[in-house]
Design a protein around this motif. Structure first.
Motif, short mmCIF file in Angstrom:
data_model
loop_
_atom_site.label_atom_id
_atom_site.label_comp_id
_atom_site.label_asym_id
_atom_site.label_seq_id
_atom_site.Cartn_x
_atom_site.Cartn_y
_atom_site.Cartn_z
N ARG A 65 0.83 -1.02 0.01
CA ARG A 65 -0.01 0.02 0.09
C ARG A 65 1.04 1.25 -0.03
O ARG A 65 1.96 1.35 0.62
CB ARG A 65 -0.85 0.13 1.30
N ILE A 66 0.36 2.20 -0.59
CA ILE A 66 0.94 3.72 -0.66
C ILE A 66 0.08 4.45 0.27
O ILE A 66 -1.14 4.68 -0.12
CB ILE A 66 1.10 4.28 -2.20
N VAL A 67 0.63 4.88 1.27
CA VAL A 67 -0.13 5.56 2.26
C VAL A 67 0.35 7.21 2.28
O VAL A 67 1.41 7.35 2.50
CB VAL A 67 -0.18 5.23 3.84
N GLN A 68 -0.63 8.03 2.23
CA GLN A 68 -0.28 9.28 2.10
C GLN A 68 -0.79 10.13 3.70
O GLN A 68 -1.95 9.84 4.03
CB GLN A 68 -0.83 10.14 1.16
N HIS A 69 -0.05 10.83 3.96
CA HIS A 69 -0.38 11.61 5.44
C HIS A 69 0.52 12.76 5.67
O HIS A 69 1.82 12.79 5.38
CB HIS A 69 -0.14 10.99 6.74
N ARG A 70 -0.27 14.10 5.49
CA ARG A 70 0.31 15.33 5.68
C ARG A 70 1.38 15.42 4.56
O ARG A 70 2.57 16.08 4.94
CB ARG A 70 1.27 15.37 7.16
N GLY A 71 1.15 15.17 3.27
CA GLY A 71 2.02 15.27 2.08
C GLY A 71 3.13 14.59 2.05
O GLY A 71 3.99 14.46 1.23
N ARG A 72 3.08 13.50 3.10
CA ARG A 72 4.40 12.35 2.90
C ARG A 72 3.71 11.28 2.44
O ARG A 72 2.36 10.87 2.62
CB ARG A 72 4.95 12.23 4.26
N ARG A 73 4.46 10.40 1.51
CA ARG A 73 3.90 9.17 1.02
C ARG A 73 4.80 8.15 1.76
O ARG A 73 6.02 8.13 1.82
CB ARG A 73 4.05 9.07 -0.58
N TYR A 74 4.09 6.85 2.12
CA TYR A 74 4.96 5.76 2.74
C TYR A 74 4.51 4.60 1.84
O TYR A 74 3.49 4.35 1.68
CB TYR A 74 4.49 5.85 4.23
#
Length: 227
Positions: free
Chosen positions: A33-42
Motif C-alpha cells: 500500500r502507498i499511504v499518504q499523510h500530511r504530504g508524505r507518502r509511505y
C-alpha cells in the motif's frame, strides 16, 4: 481510507510443497500500500494480518488508517524501518488487548455470573480457545479459526492436543488443579501446531474462565498470533 489515500496491490507466494518433497512453510500474503499523510507518502509491504490489526486499531481510536500510520511514522527515529515499527506496534496492540481482557476476567472472578465465557472468547481480538477440564475444545472465536484455517464445527468437542502442543512452565493438570481450588493465575504458554505444509509456533496465555467444581471448569487458551 479513500482511494486517493491508498493504492493497493496484493501478492501471495503460498504454494503447495512439491509432491514427494519435504513440507515447506508457505509465504505469508503480502499487501503493498502507498499511504499518504500530511504530504508524505509511505510505501509499505506488510502481511495481511498486520494490515487488519492496524485497521482495527485505527477504528478503535476513531482515526483513519493513514493518520494512524503517519503518527507512528512521526515517532520513528531517523533511519528506523517503518515496516518493522508497525509490526512491533501490532504485537504491542494485541498484548494490550489480551491484558485488558485478562483483567476483565479477573474482575468477574471467572464465575458463572456476568458475561458468558463464550462471549468473552468471541470478543477476544486474538485467537482464543475455550476448553474444559478434559481439554476438549468447546468454543473457538473467528480469529482462532482463521489462524488454524479450520472451521469451528471441525474443532468443537475435539481434544486440543489433536491440533497443537501446549508447553507451559507448570504441567497443565497442575494448572487446572490450581484453578479448581480458586487460583486465577495467568500462565504463559508456547504453542506448536503442525498444519499441512506449515509449522506454526506462537506464544500464548492460559487463564481460568468458569469454575464450578474440580471436574467442571473451563479455561481459555489465547494466542499471540502476531508475535
Amino acid at each position: 481510507m479513500s482511494a486517493a489515500d491508498t493504492a493497493i496491490s496484493s501478492q501471495t507466494g503460498a504454494r503447495s510443497p512439491a509432491e514427494g518433497g519435504p513440507a515447506r512453510a508457505p509465504q505469508l500474503k503480502i499487501i503493498h500500500r502507498i499511504v499518504q499523510h500530511r504530504g508524505r507518502r509511505y510505501s509499505l509491504k506488510l502481511g495481511a494480518d498486520i494490515w487488519e490489526i492496524l485497521e482495527r486499531s485505527a477504528q478503535r481510536r476513531g482515526k483513519r488508517l493513514n493518520r494512524l500510520i503517519g503518527e507512528i511514522a512521526e515517532t520513528c527515529p531517523p533511519g528506523a524501518n517503518l515496516s518493522a515499527t508497525l509490526r512491533s506496534y501490532c504485537v504491542d496492540e494485541l498484548k494490550l488487548q489480551v491484558h485488558d481482557l485478562e483483567q476483565k476476567l479477573r474482575e468477574l472472578s471467572m464465575s458463572t455470573q456476568g458475561i458468558s465465557a463464550a462471549s468473552v472468547a468471541d470478543a477476544c481480538p486474538a485467537p482464543c480457545f475455550l476448553l474444559n477440564a478434559q481439554n476438549l475444545v468447546l468454543k473457538t472465536n473467528a480469529a482462532a479459526q482463521k489462524w488454524l484455517s479450520i472451521d469451528e464445527a471441525s474443532l468443537r468437542d475435539k481434544p486440543i492436543d489433536r491440533y497443537m502442543q501446549i508447553k507451559v512452565p507448570v504441567p497443565l493438570p497442575q494448572i487446572l488443579d490450581q484453578y479448581a481450588h480458586g487460583r486465577s493465575n495467568v500462565f504463559p504458554a508456547r504453542v506448536i501446531c503442525l498444519r499441512p505444509g506449515r509449522l506454526i509456533m506462537a506464544k500464548g496465555s492460559i487463564c481460568p474462565a468458569v469454575v464450578r467444581s474440580e471436574n467442571d471448569l473451563l479455561y481459555f487458551l489465547m494466542i499471540d498470533a502476531a508475535a
